[in-house]
Motif scaffolding. Structure first.
Motif, PDB file in Angstrom:
ATOM      1  N   ASP A   8       0.787  -1.105   0.063  1.00 29.40           N
ATOM      2  CA  ASP A   8       0.070   0.015  -0.031  1.00 29.40           C
ATOM      3  C   ASP A   8       0.922   1.175  -0.055  1.00 29.40           C
ATOM      4  O   ASP A   8       1.297   1.859   0.902  1.00 29.40           O
ATOM      5  CB  ASP A   8      -0.971   0.036   1.279  1.00 29.40           C
ATOM      6  N   ARG A   9       1.281   1.432  -1.320  1.00 30.62           N
ATOM      7  CA  ARG A   9       2.315   2.787  -1.361  1.00 30.62           C
ATOM      8  C   ARG A   9       1.640   3.828  -2.315  1.00 30.62           C
ATOM      9  O   ARG A   9       1.054   3.386  -3.303  1.00 30.62           O
ATOM     10  CB  ARG A   9       3.630   2.195  -1.636  1.00 30.62           C
ATOM     11  N   VAL A  13       8.060   3.222  -8.580  1.00 28.78           N
ATOM     12  CA  VAL A  13       8.764   3.066  -9.706  1.00 28.78           C
ATOM     13  C   VAL A  13       8.917   1.486 -10.193  1.00 28.78           C
ATOM     14  O   VAL A  13       8.956   0.606  -9.525  1.00 28.78           O
ATOM     15  CB  VAL A  13      10.319   3.389  -9.446  1.00 28.78           C
ATOM     16  N   VAL A  14       8.237   1.233 -11.517  1.00 29.06           N
ATOM     17  CA  VAL A  14       8.332  -0.065 -12.088  1.00 29.06           C
ATOM     18  C   VAL A  14       9.314  -0.348 -12.812  1.00 29.06           C
ATOM     19  O   VAL A  14       9.893   0.561 -13.736  1.00 29.06           O
ATOM     20  CB  VAL A  14       7.217  -0.411 -12.499  1.00 29.06           C
ATOM     21  N   LEU A  15       9.891  -1.566 -13.042  1.00 31.01           N
ATOM     22  CA  LEU A  15      10.747  -1.902 -14.015  1.00 31.01           C
ATOM     23  C   LEU A  15      10.109  -2.960 -14.906  1.00 31.01           C
ATOM     24  O   LEU A  15       9.757  -3.892 -14.235  1.00 31.01           O
ATOM     25  CB  LEU A  15      12.205  -2.667 -13.493  1.00 31.01           C
ATOM     26  N   VAL A  16      10.467  -2.901 -16.063  1.00 31.20           N
ATOM     27  CA  VAL A  16       9.667  -3.573 -17.054  1.00 31.20           C
ATOM     28  C   VAL A  16      10.560  -4.089 -18.352  1.00 31.20           C
ATOM     29  O   VAL A  16      11.754  -3.175 -18.453  1.00 31.20           O
ATOM     30  CB  VAL A  16       8.308  -3.141 -17.811  1.00 31.20           C
ATOM     31  N   GLY A  17      10.299  -5.211 -18.833  1.00 32.95           N
ATOM     32  CA  GLY A  17      11.201  -5.309 -19.976  1.00 32.95           C
ATOM     33  C   GLY A  17      11.095  -6.921 -20.249  1.00 32.95           C
ATOM     34  O   GLY A  17      10.559  -7.584 -19.529  1.00 32.95           O
ATOM     35  N   ARG A  18      11.678  -7.286 -21.256  1.00 33.37           N
ATOM     36  CA  ARG A  18      11.948  -8.667 -21.762  1.00 33.37           C
ATOM     37  C   ARG A  18      12.835  -9.793 -20.618  1.00 33.37           C
ATOM     38  O   ARG A  18      13.448  -9.000 -19.919  1.00 33.37           O
ATOM     39  CB  ARG A  18      12.787  -8.865 -23.179  1.00 33.37           C
ATOM     40  N   PHE A  50      10.275  -3.784  -3.584  1.00 36.56           N
ATOM     41  CA  PHE A  50      10.919  -3.417  -2.388  1.00 36.56           C
ATOM     42  C   PHE A  50      10.462  -2.241  -1.799  1.00 36.56           C
ATOM     43  O   PHE A  50      10.872  -1.130  -2.372  1.00 36.56           O
ATOM     44  CB  PHE A  50      12.561  -3.310  -2.945  1.00 36.56           C
ATOM     45  N   ASP A  51       9.957  -2.226  -0.659  1.00 33.94           N
ATOM     46  CA  ASP A  51       9.415  -1.101  -0.176  1.00 33.94           C
ATOM     47  C   ASP A  51      10.149  -0.676   1.308  1.00 33.94           C
ATOM     48  O   ASP A  51      10.339  -1.658   1.863  1.00 33.94           O
ATOM     49  CB  ASP A  51       7.807  -1.016   0.121  1.00 33.94           C
ATOM     50  N   THR A  58       7.722   2.345  -3.242  1.00 31.92           N
ATOM     51  CA  THR A  58       8.044   1.154  -3.460  1.00 31.92           C
ATOM     52  C   THR A  58       8.833   1.118  -5.048  1.00 31.92           C
ATOM     53  O   THR A  58       8.519   1.835  -5.704  1.00 31.92           O
ATOM     54  CB  THR A  58       7.283  -0.007  -3.370  1.00 31.92           C
ATOM     55  N   PHE A  59      10.078   0.232  -5.036  1.00 28.70           N
ATOM     56  CA  PHE A  59      10.415  -0.131  -6.505  1.00 28.70           C
ATOM     57  C   PHE A  59       9.884  -1.518  -6.721  1.00 28.70           C
ATOM     58  O   PHE A  59       9.650  -2.206  -5.687  1.00 28.70           O
ATOM     59  CB  PHE A  59      11.869  -0.399  -6.253  1.00 28.70           C
TER      60      PHE A  59
END
Length: 207
Positions: A8-9, A13-18, A50-51, A58-59
């Motif tokens: 609950d943040r 920042v989100v990381l996306v990719g192959r 990771f919060d 959170t990342f």
């Protein structure tokens, strides 16, 4: 099956990719925390968050998408759908979407897909982030393996619909080598987006 258990943040920042582009390694560099992932592509089906319990931030490292050896097409498509739904659902809270690509192979992969008449996953995801008003940062990873650095980055800009030279897109194109801890261009881009969102209180996480 959609993703569950998001902390609950209010900021993320989100990381996306192959798969196999180094997202987990980059996550480790951003957080200083190791994340255990499956050795086989497609094994990780849930996000790694990771919060900080005392911080409203959170990342999130989202599962890799695209072609995965030994993973059937339906499952590949389901993973990508879940990633898209997660980003769409949480877009108002996402300060930046970091699209991680392999600097050495990204342009060739994009070109191969376009030659077959398909929309390349990386191009599609980059466009999608912008469509849902999530600031997109392309972390061009494994740059230590790229000889023609400027040429490669300019070609990538061209494929993403950004006018070269790449240097004018410092808020969007971030050449990094996560394995060597060389991620300063990404941190600088994230700091810019944090400031734009008036979240200077979170700058310590990208310093």
């Amino acid at each position: 099956m959609t993703f569950e258990g998001r902390p609950d943040r209010d900021a993320e920042v989100v990381l996306v990719g192959r798969s196999n582009v180094g997202k987990s390694t980059l996550m480790r560099e951003l957080t200083g925390h190791d994340f255990t992932t499956g050795k086989k592509p497609g094994v990780t089906r849930q996000p790694n968050h990771f919060d900080w319990s005392s911080e409203d931030f959170t990342f999130t490292d989202l599962p890799g998408f695209g072609f995965m050896s030994g993973v059937d097409e339906d499952r590949q498509e389901a993973i990508k759908t879940d990633v898209v739904r997660y980003v769409e659902a949480n877009a108002p809270h996402i300060l930046a979407g970091v699209l991680v690509v392999d600097g050495k192979s990204a342009v060739d992969i994009i070109d191969r897909h376009e030659e077959r008449g398909n929309v390349p996953h990386d191009v599609e995801m980059f466009s999608f982030l912008r469509e849902v008003d999530v600031p997109a940062v392309v972390a061009v990873n494994k740059m230590d393996k790229v000889d023609d650095r400027d040429e490669r980055l300019n070609e990538l800009c061209d494929r993403l619909g950004l006018y070269p030279p790449w240097q004018q897109w410092s808020d969007t194109i971030a050449p990094v080598t996560a394995k060597r801890g060389s991620i300063d261009p990404l941190l600088e881009a994230l700091r810019g987006h944090f400031r734009e969102a008036k979240r200077d209180d979170l700058l310590k996480f990208v310093s």
